[in-house]
Design a protein around this motif. Structure first.
Motif, mmCIF file in Angstrom:
data_model
loop_
_atom_site.group_PDB
_atom_site.id
_atom_site.type_symbol
_atom_site.label_atom_id
_atom_site.label_comp_id
_atom_site.label_asym_id
_atom_site.label_seq_id
_atom_site.Cartn_x
_atom_site.Cartn_y
_atom_site.Cartn_z
ATOM 1 N N ARG A 118 0.841 -1.190 0.000
ATOM 2 C CA ARG A 118 0.000 0.000 0.000
ATOM 3 C C ARG A 118 0.885 1.252 0.000
ATOM 4 O O ARG A 118 0.594 2.238 -0.680
ATOM 5 C CB ARG A 118 -0.885 -0.039 1.255
ATOM 6 N N TYR B 202 2.111 2.094 -3.508
ATOM 7 C CA TYR B 202 1.096 2.836 -4.254
ATOM 8 C C TYR B 202 1.049 4.294 -3.783
ATOM 9 O O TYR B 202 0.956 5.220 -4.587
ATOM 10 C CB TYR B 202 -0.284 2.209 -4.057
ATOM 11 N N ALA B 203 1.104 4.463 -2.470
ATOM 12 C CA ALA B 203 0.994 5.815 -1.908
ATOM 13 C C ALA B 203 2.158 6.691 -2.367
ATOM 14 O O ALA B 203 1.975 7.845 -2.739
ATOM 15 C CB ALA B 203 0.944 5.748 -0.382
ATOM 16 N N SER C 276 1.743 7.787 -5.872
ATOM 17 C CA SER C 276 0.660 8.734 -6.062
ATOM 18 C C SER C 276 1.028 10.122 -5.544
ATOM 19 O O SER C 276 0.749 11.120 -6.196
ATOM 20 C CB SER C 276 -0.583 8.212 -5.350
ATOM 21 N N ALA C 277 1.636 10.179 -4.387
ATOM 22 C CA ALA C 277 2.020 11.470 -3.799
ATOM 23 C C ALA C 277 3.030 11.198 -2.704
ATOM 24 O O ALA C 277 2.651 10.869 -1.587
ATOM 25 C CB ALA C 277 0.805 12.197 -3.247
ATOM 26 N N GLU C 278 4.307 11.330 -3.050
ATOM 27 C CA GLU C 278 5.335 10.932 -2.091
ATOM 28 C C GLU C 278 5.325 11.812 -0.842
ATOM 29 O O GLU C 278 5.446 11.319 0.273
ATOM 30 C CB GLU C 278 6.723 10.972 -2.756
ATOM 31 N N ALA D 155 2.593 10.827 1.374
ATOM 32 C CA ALA D 155 2.877 9.544 2.015
ATOM 33 C C ALA D 155 3.801 9.743 3.204
ATOM 34 O O ALA D 155 3.616 9.148 4.264
ATOM 35 C CB ALA D 155 3.511 8.589 1.000
ATOM 36 N N GLY E 45 2.962 6.498 -11.790
ATOM 37 C CA GLY E 45 2.908 5.843 -10.498
ATOM 38 C C GLY E 45 1.541 5.889 -9.856
ATOM 39 O O GLY E 45 0.674 6.667 -10.243
ATOM 40 N N GLY E 46 1.355 5.008 -8.880
ATOM 41 C CA GLY E 46 0.155 5.054 -8.061
ATOM 42 C C GLY E 46 -1.047 4.285 -8.576
ATOM 43 O O GLY E 46 -1.946 3.992 -7.814
ATOM 44 N N VAL E 47 -1.073 3.981 -9.870
ATOM 45 C CA VAL E 47 -2.235 3.314 -10.445
ATOM 46 C C VAL E 47 -1.779 2.120 -11.269
ATOM 47 O O VAL E 47 -0.894 2.259 -12.107
ATOM 48 C CB VAL E 47 -3.020 4.264 -11.376
#
Lengths: 511, 356, 322
Positions: B219, B222-223, B226-228, B231, B294-296
């Motif tokens: 998880r 993914y995080a 999506s937005a380091e 995160a 990233g992220g998806v």
């Protein structure tokens, strides 16, 4: 600096002693002592750059102080990162959202400690948990399965609050957490804060909205230039003196005087403007030298209207006239061409307005380079002259134009965005919530500037979430509801009652 | 009122689920269509022999594509997956022989070597704070160097039984190692036709990827993609997740290399081949619906991305397209496939959405 | 935590890679010379003719890296370089005559146009789109040549540019110098240069500032393609003909040179001097390794280690805290 009031309670829950933090040559916090207690809502006030953000970053483990100690429930602590602080019960709701856009609402709410079964994340339990905490802040309309990216900003902010609550903090810090919320949500959040206080939490809130502080805070601390100026019980000081404490100088009037006669010439005329289901038959005009405000609840099409005028939206239908001449604006490049001379101060200065790692100079020059070039090459003399005048006109406080724009405070950053556009000599300026998250001093400078521009014949169309600005700043206010302009207010009709009534589309009921 | 609203919620949930998995469904449908077309036109289509051959040809790429997926989900890129695969391939060409226990130990060492390479990548990225794309470009060169050192010229000694058993159907595995009555057991016939590489592929997906995706570390990957910053603010352990992402990538790439050795019975430190695998892995990841930002996405999608890529080549084979035109067709198909994403661009109504 | 950086430090953040790359070049020369002195008793590396010869070979890489830098500054990458080089070389030799070089450049321009269109208008990540274009180019060239090296030879002008010398200075080196000058002017003195940096930082912000971001992206890819095409025609002139896979050895070194020179791989930051030094560093490293008769295995390991080492010294990103 210390206040006798503070000693009323035996031991503060969270206290800082002699905290100093320097960023390079700039001292963000200068040997600050600060304390907050359980069962109390403590507001921290100050201009941008006063050190509030650094203060909460230290408390929440994002930055480590150069000097000084932090005590939590009596014992000294050192946090190596936000995870440490979270584990100790300090949870912060940041101004810049800390949500993961591609994960679901439930994933986000449970992210730091998701429920597990056999070592793996239990999605069902996660959704149940999210539903519970969303219900607690009366956000049942948010589906915990939705991707955060698909939610409007105000809902995201509520999810952020839910996420913080789900960690059962003992200290809850809110950094401008209400600035993106709708009025109804703000009421929910404030009620919730009172409840949490009564449950014994220590709550620390940073807000530029005085009426919220008045409504909810027990204690106030004012910061200025990295120093803790004074802590007092809410209500002990008048708003006027608080503002004075924050900016350290006398302020005469909140808003500059409005203009009395507006030219009948129209700079912008919009008719039958439609876009998707967000803009519906918009008819609006802005006179030369007039300041027109867009009001209404957040997300009623105001942003789309500004973006549409500026050429950002595709398949916009309707007519747009500039100085009586019909124009077709397909890109922001079209919008700034001679004959149209539009400028847009975008909503998010960090991602849409500025190139943060680049220099102030580069940022300022960006929009007007084509006018400052001779042949293929940039005219360096003309450029530096233009930049100097831009900096002095907006009174941008910066060491050198070569400094990265990211080193400036939020208010000064916003000034850079505005100065960048003023360098193009615009005739029509569109502003999308330009004072969000900006300190009082800079706000007033922006109000004065807008009025000055209007005096000089520039037309201004401004969207703001702050009713006071609509009332204080605008010659005319168009209130939007569900993609339509539901009412235009002028003169003395521009008052809080009318704006709110129209925002909720209750004109007919009230009439 | 309440039943209506609960139905509304259910519809809403269904819509969200469809949205989330739209890319995966699409690539699966595309694969099934291509593959059915291929089999329908193949003289021995829909037969075990064809399935075995195809599964063998797809396995290594599928593994490398899975390996690539994880760093990509994290918002990075691993340009060394082909090199890790090649390194393990060369190592395995030395180790996969001798007594059964020696072979088992050899396989374990090979997988460990791949994992260690991935771990090294992770450390360089995390502790060296070097951008993944450039860090793995460099480590990839190092891994290729070691591979060349292990196998200056192609060759190797691989246990024949093992290679035979793992690159055929389940029947052969049973016959070779003598279980299920040498594969003749009645209960076994229903599944004995399934190609072993297909079983291994499903096992890798179900036993390794799915648990990872549902773990806290997964998880976090993914995080981060999506937005380091968010995160980090959420208190996730960024460094651990990054290292884990590259390490697991190395593990999958190592499996790919191991299998390649069994399939070819040799080791070959072929630099262009390693490069081709790396580039195809990126293509497979993209076709599989994982965003390069990233992220998806998911590794399952990448498996199908690899399947689609390979199926395209299979189709060339049966239509006897001039070998000289084949690279052109492959290129055009690849370009067309990646350009499919552009359809979304046409639908964008707010041009600011283009820059996300 | 950008604001945390001191002004002095942030100024030197751009200069540091240049300084270190320069030092490393000197180190390579010193180690190489020590080696030749101890084994052959001569300082081959330091002789001007040898250095010029190495730089002549390096100028092909230099031209490619110059184009690559423009694209990397945008935050993109051009993976179609290998077959742009080969295609330009093959088409130039096929056409021959006075049109050879314009055709070579034209091929590059065309490839750049396609790349730019895919990246700027279709919004496909450059990593994957240019990869596809590379595959298509390869397919086209295989179909065109039948998979063999074309029999046609490079024109005399191509050979002149690649091989000849004026007053001891290789013409190829002069071509590289001219390209470098043009790039420096472009990046520092034109609005196009500023737009490239701006887009590399945040395309949305540049777009909202009224920059025609798509046009800038296309122009940058076209320049990168044309420079690859130029490198291809030069390379064909150098080896008198074009051949399959002639560009393969240029992609990764070009990226490495740009990055070692301090250009941020995600765009928005970098200086051309750094790229120049990065190219020289890689060229000299290669020469020293060939003098040492290092086998391919060792070369790969050293090559990778040097990139990591250089970036560890100065290329470290700041830790994410926000």
């Amino acid at each position: 600096m210390n206040n006798p009031d503070e000693q009323r309670s035996p031991a503060p829950h969270l206290s800082l002693q002699g905290i100093t933090k320097r960023y390079g040559g700039v001292t963000a916090l200068d040997s600050v002592d600060f304390a907050c207690h359980t069962g109390s809502i403590h507001a921290v006030l100050g201009e941008n750059g006063a050190g509030k953000s650094t203060l909460i970053k230290i408390m929440s483990g994002v930055v480590t102080p150069d000097e000084g100690t932090l005590r939590l429930a009596g014992s000294e602590r050192q946090f190596r990162g936000p995870a440490d602080a979270n584990a100790a019960g300090i949870v912060c709701i940041f101004q810049e959202l800390s949500l993961i856009p591609d994960l679901s609402v439930a994933d986000n709410i449970c992210i730091s400690n998701p429920p597990r079964r056999l070592g793996l994340i239990d999605n069902r339990e996660q959704i149940r948990r999210a539903e519970r905490v969303l219900a607690r802040i009366q956000c049942e309309d948010v589906n915990p399965r939705s991707r955060v990216r698909d939610l409007p900003l105000s809902r995201r902010q509520m999810v952020e609050i839910a996420k913080a609550l789900s960690r059962h903090p003992s200290v809850l810090i809110l950094d401008e957490a209400t600035s993106a919320l709708t009025a109804a949500d703000v009421d929910n959040v404030l009620a919730l804060l009172r409840k949490l206080r009564d449950e014994g939490l220590a709550i620390l809130t940073i807000s530029h909205r005085m009426h919220e502080i008045e409504a909810v805070a027990d204690m106030c601390s004012v910061f200025r230039n990295g120093q803790h100026i004074e802590t007092f019980r809410e209500g002990d000081r008048s708003p006027q003196s608080i503002v004075q404490m924050m900016i350290g100088r006398e302020i005469s009037a909140h808003f500059p005087d409005k203009r009395h006669h507006v030219s009948s010439e129209k700079a912008l005329e919009v008719d039958a403007l439609n876009w998707e289901d967000r803009l519906k038959d918009i008819k609006l005009d802005v006179g030369k030298g007039e300041i027109v405000g867009l009001g209404g609840l957040d997300g009623q099409g105001q942003k789309e209207l500004l973006l549409g005028l500026f050429g950002v939206l595709r398949k916009l239908r309707g007519t747009v006239r500039i100085d009586g001449r019909e124009v077709r604006i397909r890109t922001p490049l079209d919008a700034k061409q001679a004959g149209i001379n539009m400028a847009l101060i975008p909503e998010d200065r960090k991602t849409e307005g500025l190139l943060l790692p680049m220099s102030i100079e580069d940022n300022l020059a960006l929009a007007s380079l084509q006018n400052l070039s001779r042949g293929l090459f940039v005219d360096k003399l003309a450029l530096s002259a233009a930049i100097d005048s831009g900096i002095s006109r907006m009174q941008i406080k910066a060491g050198s134009p070569q400094d990265a724009v990211s080193t400036l405070s939020g208010g000064n950053q916003q000034k850079v965005v505005i100065a960048k556009w003023l360098m193009t000599k615009p005739k029509l300026v569109l502003l999308n919530d330009p004072t969000r998250g900006i300190d009082v001093g800079t706000k007033q400078e922006i109000y004065r500037l807008l009025r000055q521009l209007a005096e000089d014949g520039v037309s201004i169309l401004i969207y703001t979430t702050d009713y006071e600005e609509l009332i204080g700043c605008c010659d005319r206010v168009a209130v939007m509801y569900d993609g339509r302009i539901v009412r235009e207010l002028q003169g003395d009709d521009i008052n809080e009652h009318n704006i709110i009534a129209s925002s909720l589309n209750m004109d007919e009921q009230l009439a | 009122m309440s039943t209506e609203s609960s139905r509304h919620v259910a519809m809403d949930n269904l819509k969200i689920r469809l949205q989330k998995n739209a890319a995966l469904f699409t690539v699966i449908v595309v694969f099934l269509a291509f593959y059915a077309f291929y089999n329908a036109n193949h003289p021995r289509g829909f037969s075990t022999a064809v399935y075995i051959q195809n599964a063998n040809e797809v396995f290594a790429l599928a593994m490398v594509a899975m390996a690539q997926t994880i760093p990509v989900l994290m918002g990075g890129l691993d340009l060394s997956v082909g090199a890790i695969m090649t390194l393990v391939n060369c190592l395995a060409s030395h180790l996969l022989n001798g007594s059964p226990s020696q072979i088992a130990l050899g396989m374990l060492l090979c997988v460990l070597a791949g994992t260690a390479c991935g771990f090294l990548n992770g450390c360089v990225v995390v502790y060296g704070r070097i951008q993944p794309i450039i860090a793995t470009l460099a480590t990839g060169a190092i891994f290729m160097g070691i591979a060349l050192f292990l196998r200056p010229t192609p060759g190797g000694d691989v246990d024949g039984d093992l290679a035979w058993a793992l690159t055929n159907d389940l029947y052969e595995i049973a016959a070779t190692y003598g279980f299920a009555e040498n594969g003749e057991a009645a209960w076994f016939t229903a599944i004995s036709w399934i190609p072993v590489p297909l079983v291994l592929l499903v096992a890798a997906a179900v036993l390794v990827w799915l648990p990872f995706a549902r773990s806290v570390t997964g998880r976090s990957v993914y995080a981060i993609g999506s937005a380091e910053g968010a995160a980090y603010m959420s208190g996730l352990s960024i460094d651990r997740a990054k290292i884990a992402a590259f390490t697991l990538g190395g593990f999958f790439a190592g499996l790919g290399g191991l299998y390649l050795t069994l399939q070819t019975s040799s080791g070959n430190a072929d630099i262009p081949q390693a490069g081709a695998y790396t580039l195809n892995s990126i293509a497979a990841v993209v076709i599989g619906g994982t965003s390069l930002l990233g992220g998806v996405g998911s590794a399952i999608g990448s498996i199908f991305g690899a399947l689609v890529l390979r199926t395209i080549s299979f189709n060339f084979r049966i239509f006897e397209i001039d070998p000289l035109l084949q690279p052109l067709f492959e290129g055009v198909v690849l370009l067309a496939a990646v350009s499919l994403g552009a359809l979304a661009v046409v639908r964008v109504k707010n041009t600011l959405d283009l820059f996300r | 935590m950008n604001s945390s950086r001191k002004r002095l430090l942030s100024l030197s953040a751009d200069d540091k890679p240049i300084l270190y790359a320069g030092l490393f070049v000197i180190l390579i020369l010193a180690v190489g010379t020590a080696y030749t002195l101890s084994t052959q008793g001569t300082a081959t590396l330091l002789s001007p003719t040898y250095l010029l010869q190495q730089l002549q070979v390096g100028s092909f890489l230099g031209v490619v890296a110059a184009g690559m830098m423009l694209v990397i500054l945008l935050g993109h990458i051009d993976l179609s370089v290998p077959w742009t080089i080969a295609a330009a070389a093959m088409m130039a030799t096929t056409v021959g005559g006075p049109a050879a070089i314009p055709v070579g450049l034209g091929v590059g321009l065309l490839v750049g146009l396609v790349n730019g269109f895919g990246v700027a208008y279709l919004r496909i990540p450059s990593m994957i789109f240019t990869l596809g274009v590379n595959a298509v180019l390869r397919g086209l060239m295989v179909a065109h040549t039948g998979g063999f090296a074309p029999q046609t030879a490079a024109t005399p002008l191509m050979q002149y540019l690649a091989v000849h010398k004026i007053g001891g200075i290789p013409v190829a080196l002069l071509v590289w110098a001219a390209v470098s000058l043009a790039i420096v002017l472009l990046l520092n003195r034109t609005s196009l240069g500023r737009y490239i940096f701006a887009i590399g930082n945040k395309e949305a912000a540049a777009y909202l500032a009224g920059v025609a971001t798509r046009r800038v992206i296309i122009i940058a890819f076209c320049l990168c393609g044309m420079l690859s095409g130029l490198a291809g025609t030069l390379l064909a002139g150098y080896s008198t003909k074009a051949y399959q896979g002639m560009g393969d050895a240029y992609l990764l070194p070009a990226i490495a040179a740009v990055v070692i020179g301090g250009t941020h791989i995600l765009g928005g930051r970098g200086r051309y001097v750094g790229t120049l030094l990065g190219v020289i560093l890689i060229v000299l490293l290669n020469s020293v390794l060939s003098i040492m008769q290092m086998p391919e295995a060792g070369r790969q390991v050293i090559y990778g280690s040097v990139i990591i080492f250089m970036l560890l010294v100065y290329g470290r990103g700041s830790k994410v805290t926000q």
